[in-house]
Design an enzyme around this catalytic site. Structure first.
Site, PDB file in Angstrom:
ATOM      1  N   ASP A  57     -68.796 -15.216 -35.619  1.00 41.13           N
ATOM      2  CA  ASP A  57     -69.136 -14.375 -34.300  1.00 41.13           C
ATOM      3  C   ASP A  57     -70.770 -15.183 -34.599  1.00 41.13           C
ATOM      4  O   ASP A  57     -72.264 -15.073 -34.238  1.00 41.13           O
ATOM      5  CB  ASP A  57     -69.535 -13.438 -34.282  1.00 41.13           C
ATOM      6  CG  ASP A  57     -68.587 -12.597 -34.076  1.00 41.13           C
ATOM      7  OD1 ASP A  57     -67.778 -13.201 -33.749  1.00 41.13           O
ATOM      8  OD2 ASP A  57     -68.380 -10.758 -35.041  1.00 41.13           O
TER       9      ASP A  57
ATOM     10  N   LYS B  11     -70.104 -20.394 -32.163  1.00 42.53           N
ATOM     11  CA  LYS B  11     -69.616 -22.175 -32.264  1.00 42.53           C
ATOM     12  C   LYS B  11     -69.313 -21.819 -31.149  1.00 42.53           C
ATOM     13  O   LYS B  11     -69.461 -23.523 -30.851  1.00 42.53           O
ATOM     14  CB  LYS B  11     -68.317 -21.618 -33.298  1.00 42.53           C
ATOM     15  CG  LYS B  11     -68.758 -21.302 -34.421  1.00 42.53           C
ATOM     16  CD  LYS B  11     -66.790 -21.042 -35.457  1.00 42.53           C
ATOM     17  CE  LYS B  11     -66.358 -19.905 -34.940  1.00 42.53           C
ATOM     18  NZ  LYS B  11     -67.214 -18.583 -35.584  1.00 42.53           N
TER      19      LYS B  11
ATOM     20  N   GLY C 216     -63.234 -15.114 -30.712  1.00 40.27           N
ATOM     21  CA  GLY C 216     -64.435 -14.360 -29.068  1.00 40.27           C
ATOM     22  C   GLY C 216     -65.034 -15.312 -28.427  1.00 40.27           C
ATOM     23  O   GLY C 216     -66.339 -15.300 -30.284  1.00 40.27           O
ATOM     24  N   HIS C 217     -65.418 -15.891 -27.694  1.00 36.98           N
ATOM     25  CA  HIS C 217     -66.051 -17.562 -27.869  1.00 36.98           C
ATOM     26  C   HIS C 217     -66.106 -17.190 -26.487  1.00 36.98           C
ATOM     27  O   HIS C 217     -66.159 -17.512 -25.363  1.00 36.98           O
ATOM     28  CB  HIS C 217     -65.502 -18.539 -28.711  1.00 36.98           C
ATOM     29  CG  HIS C 217     -64.538 -18.770 -29.981  1.00 36.98           C
ATOM     30  ND1 HIS C 217     -64.488 -19.539 -29.869  1.00 36.98           N
ATOM     31  CD2 HIS C 217     -64.543 -18.467 -31.178  1.00 36.98           C
ATOM     32  CE1 HIS C 217     -63.827 -19.827 -31.309  1.00 36.98           C
ATOM     33  NE2 HIS C 217     -64.654 -18.659 -32.002  1.00 36.98           N
TER      34      HIS C 217
ATOM     35  N   GLN D  82     -62.893 -18.076 -36.178  1.00 41.30           N
ATOM     36  CA  GLN D  82     -63.179 -17.421 -37.511  1.00 41.30           C
ATOM     37  C   GLN D  82     -64.197 -18.092 -38.577  1.00 41.30           C
ATOM     38  O   GLN D  82     -65.263 -18.620 -38.262  1.00 41.30           O
ATOM     39  CB  GLN D  82     -62.493 -17.050 -38.566  1.00 41.30           C
ATOM     40  CG  GLN D  82     -60.935 -15.921 -37.940  1.00 41.30           C
ATOM     41  CD  GLN D  82     -59.970 -16.718 -36.887  1.00 41.30           C
ATOM     42  OE1 GLN D  82     -59.478 -17.248 -36.842  1.00 41.30           O
ATOM     43  NE2 GLN D  82     -60.754 -15.556 -35.275  1.00 41.30           N
TER      44      GLN D  82
HETATM   45  P1  IMO Z   1     -64.835 -15.691 -33.994  1.00 36.42           P
HETATM   46  O1  IMO Z   1     -64.109 -17.228 -34.027  1.00 36.42           O
HETATM   47  C1  IMO Z   1     -65.526 -12.325 -36.114  1.00 36.42           C
HETATM   48  C2  IMO Z   1     -62.242 -10.246 -38.936  1.00 36.42           C
HETATM   49  C3  IMO Z   1     -61.999  -8.977 -38.495  1.00 36.42           C
HETATM   50  C4  IMO Z   1     -61.752  -8.516 -39.590  1.00 36.42           C
HETATM   51  C5  IMO Z   1     -60.766  -9.777 -40.720  1.00 36.42           C
HETATM   52  C6  IMO Z   1     -58.815  -9.853 -40.012  1.00 36.42           C
HETATM   53  O2  IMO Z   1     -65.033 -14.793 -32.573  1.00 36.42           O
HETATM   54  O3  IMO Z   1     -65.680 -15.889 -35.234  1.00 36.42           O
HETATM   55  P2  IMO Z   1     -57.767 -10.466 -38.167  1.00 36.42           P
HETATM   56  O4  IMO Z   1     -57.601  -9.453 -36.581  1.00 36.42           O
HETATM   57  O5  IMO Z   1     -58.006 -11.624 -37.811  1.00 36.42           O
HETATM   58  O6  IMO Z   1     -56.450 -10.570 -39.009  1.00 36.42           O
HETATM   59  O7  IMO Z   1     -59.236  -9.888 -38.932  1.00 36.42           O
HETATM   60  O8  IMO Z   1     -61.349 -10.500 -39.504  1.00 36.42           O
HETATM   61  N1  IMO Z   1     -62.318 -11.703 -37.478  1.00 36.42           N
HETATM   62  C7  IMO Z   1     -63.361 -11.821 -36.917  1.00 36.42           C
HETATM   63  N2  IMO Z   1     -65.133 -11.446 -37.193  1.00 36.42           N
HETATM   64  N3  IMO Z   1     -64.825 -13.145 -35.715  1.00 36.42           N
HETATM   65  C8  IMO Z   1     -63.625 -13.517 -35.247  1.00 36.42           C
HETATM   66  O9  IMO Z   1     -63.981 -14.789 -35.184  1.00 36.42           O
HETATM   67  C9  IMO Z   1     -63.010 -13.169 -36.366  1.00 36.42           C
HETATM   68  N4  IMO Z   1     -61.555 -13.221 -36.638  1.00 36.42           N
HETATM   69  C10 IMO Z   1     -60.959 -12.238 -37.413  1.00 36.42           C
HETATM   70  O10 IMO Z   1     -63.227  -8.539 -37.917  1.00 36.42           O
HETATM   71  O11 IMO Z   1     -62.245  -7.862 -40.913  1.00 36.42           O
HETATM   72 MG    MG Z   2     -65.853 -13.051 -32.913  1.00 35.12          MG
END
Ligand code: IMO
Ligand code: MG
Length: 455
Positions: A22, A25, A49-50, A233
């Site tokens: 988050d 990116k 979520g982008h 991530q």
């Molecule tokens: P972007 O690309 C923020 C976190 C989840 C959880 C952990 C594992 O938008 O930055 P999962 O469903 O992947 O098995 O969850 O990772 N998590 C993220 N947090 N932004 C994301 O993606 C995330 N993708 C996974 O909240 O703690």
């Molecule tokens: Mg996210």
């Protein structure tokens, strides 16, 4: 000719996250994509979520690279992604409704990407239920889909092109053990026949987008076309480098993104790591600079404005609620030690810091802003992110440097000289601790609200 010499002019820009996700990116990836030929999502799935802005409208994308909004791009969902076809079709629809042209003609999907099925989401819930300390996953079935991939029973995008009967047979094998587990927990057995019919229909919708992505990417590399990998991530969510077990199930650092994007090391022109001027995290796990907030069980509790904690103030100032899940995010100060520690995992050339404007507002509200420059940990002062936090049970205590007062930045600022002195002090402090140059500075919500320094 050896590969090394063929790719002497590498053209791939890798955008990845420097903290827990988050970081914005999508914003910098979109900027890079403006002049790109190929944009790629490499890892993760609909847990990402982008947000991209198209014709003044905000679009929340989960699987399709944000660069698709530029009409000259080819967009690829690479082999490292776990793809939920239902989510994909919704996104295609949203993009088309927003007026993005020829989405289906320009979107390509690696046949080797693995699929997410509804039973993966059920298993995601179940796995969380059986843990003493749940991770707080996004419940999108990400972990279980990667588990099937590792167990070599996963289904891939290519399988959508099989006759329904053969697809069904594969689903039966993939869910044989899972059904035993579901039985114990009173969850309805997987209806392989129904799922095969449904996914076969998905196949009919997307077959013309399915490609051998090795060949596609190779064509772009050979023609020296600009490639942008939109990372999902982040460093501390990586299953090897991150806060195991509070991580996601993929390698989302730079080498993982290369595999997922069908690239190799010779293709990389530069790596841009994105962070925010304050930090946030969703889900469980250590967060050294976290500030107290009225959050419980992923909900914001009721509180009077005068009772707001620092964590609440940061969250509200930054609008820190999940794009994928709507969950309120835990918030805290910038952790320069963490970013410095990401060096081996990410191989960063340049940092992009978003929300520098928001940090200025926070400083004005709170009297000062803080940057973590060292930790107290296990009775010592250290300058790296420790990797035995789970073992010791101790979260490092930040040692802060404070910058008094805040600042105002106009979202129209485009040069470093326009930054107020305090904002410059913040950037320079980050650079000196992380030993990474800050090339991009986010000064507002729009994609273009960005200072790009010559360096
Ligand atoms: P972007 O690309 C923020 C976190 C989840 C959880 C952990 C594992 O938008 O930055 P999962 O469903 O992947 O098995 O969850 O990772 N998590 C993220 N947090 N932004 C994301 O993606 C995330 N993708 C996974 O909240 O703690
Ligand atoms: Mg996210």
């Amino acid at each position: 000719m050896a590969n090394k010499f063929e790719s002497l002019i590498p053209t791939a820009v890798i955008v990845n996250g420097g903290a827990w996700g988050d970081e914005g990116k999508g914003k910098i990836a979109s900027r890079e994509a403006k002049y790109a030929d190929l944009v790629i999502r490499a890892t993760g799935g609909a847990n990402a979520g982008h947000t991209v802005v198209f014709n003044g409208k905000k679009l929340g994308l989960h699987l399709i690279p944000g660069g698709i909004v530029y009409p000259q791009t080819t967009a690829l969902i690479g082999q490292g992604v776990v793809l939920d076809p239902d989510s994909l079709l919704k996104e295609i629809n949203d993009l088309e409704n927003a007026g993005v042209k020829d989405v289906e003609g320009r979107l390509k999907i690696s046949g080797r990407a693995h699929l997410v099925f509804p039973y993966h989401k059920d298993k995601d819930q179940l796995e969380e239920k059986y843990k003493d300390n749940p991770i707080g996953t996004t419940k999108r079935g990400i972990g279980p889909a990667y588990e099937d991939k590792d167990a070599r029973v996963g289904l891939r995008v290519y399988d959508l092109l099989l006759p329904a009967k053969e697809l069904e047979a594969k689903i039966v094998v993939a869910t044989r053990m899972l059904n035993q587990l579901f039985k114990i927990d009173g969850i309805t057995e997987v209806d392989a026949h129904h799922l095969a019919e449904l996914y076969h229909e998905y196949g009919k919708r997307i077959w013309q987008m399915v490609v051998n992505a090795d060949i596609l990417v190779e064509e772009f590399v050979r023609a020296r076309k600009k490639i942008v990998v939109e990372g999902a991530q982040a460093y501390r969510l990586d299953k090897d480098w991150g806060d195991y077990p509070n991580v996601t199930s993929s390698n989302c650092v730079t080498p993982g993104a290369l595999i997922g994007a069908h690239l190799n090391q010779y293709d990389v022109e530069r790596v841009i790591t994105v962070v925010k001027a304050y930090f946030s995290r969703v889900g469980e796990g250590p967060f050294p600079t976290e500030q107290l907030a009225h959050i419980k069980n992923d909900k914001v509790l009721k509180y009077k404005p005068e009772e707001a904690y620092v964590g609440d103030i940061i969250r509200e100032a930054g609008g820190e609620y999940g794009v994928s899940t709507g969950r309120p995010r835990r918030c805290g100060w910038f952790d320069a030690v963490l970013v410095k520690s990401s060096k081996r995992a990410l191989g960063t050339d340049y940092l992009c810091i978003n929300h520098v404007d928001t940090l200025g507002i926070l400083g004005k509200k709170l009297g000062s802003v803080k940057v973590c420059v060292k930790y107290h940990y296990q009775g010592k002062i250290i300058e790296y992110y420790p990797d035995d936090i789970e073992l010791t049970g101790e979260v490092p205590q930040p040692i802060y440097e404070e910058i008094e007062g805040g600042w105002d930045i106009s979202s129209t600022a485009r040069s470093y000289d326009e930054l107020p002195e305090n904002a410059k002090r913040f950037i320079e402090l980050v650079e000196s601790v992380t030993e990474m140059p800050v090339k991009f500075i986010g000064v507002g919500p729009a994609n273009d609200d960005l200072i790009v320094r010559n360096m």
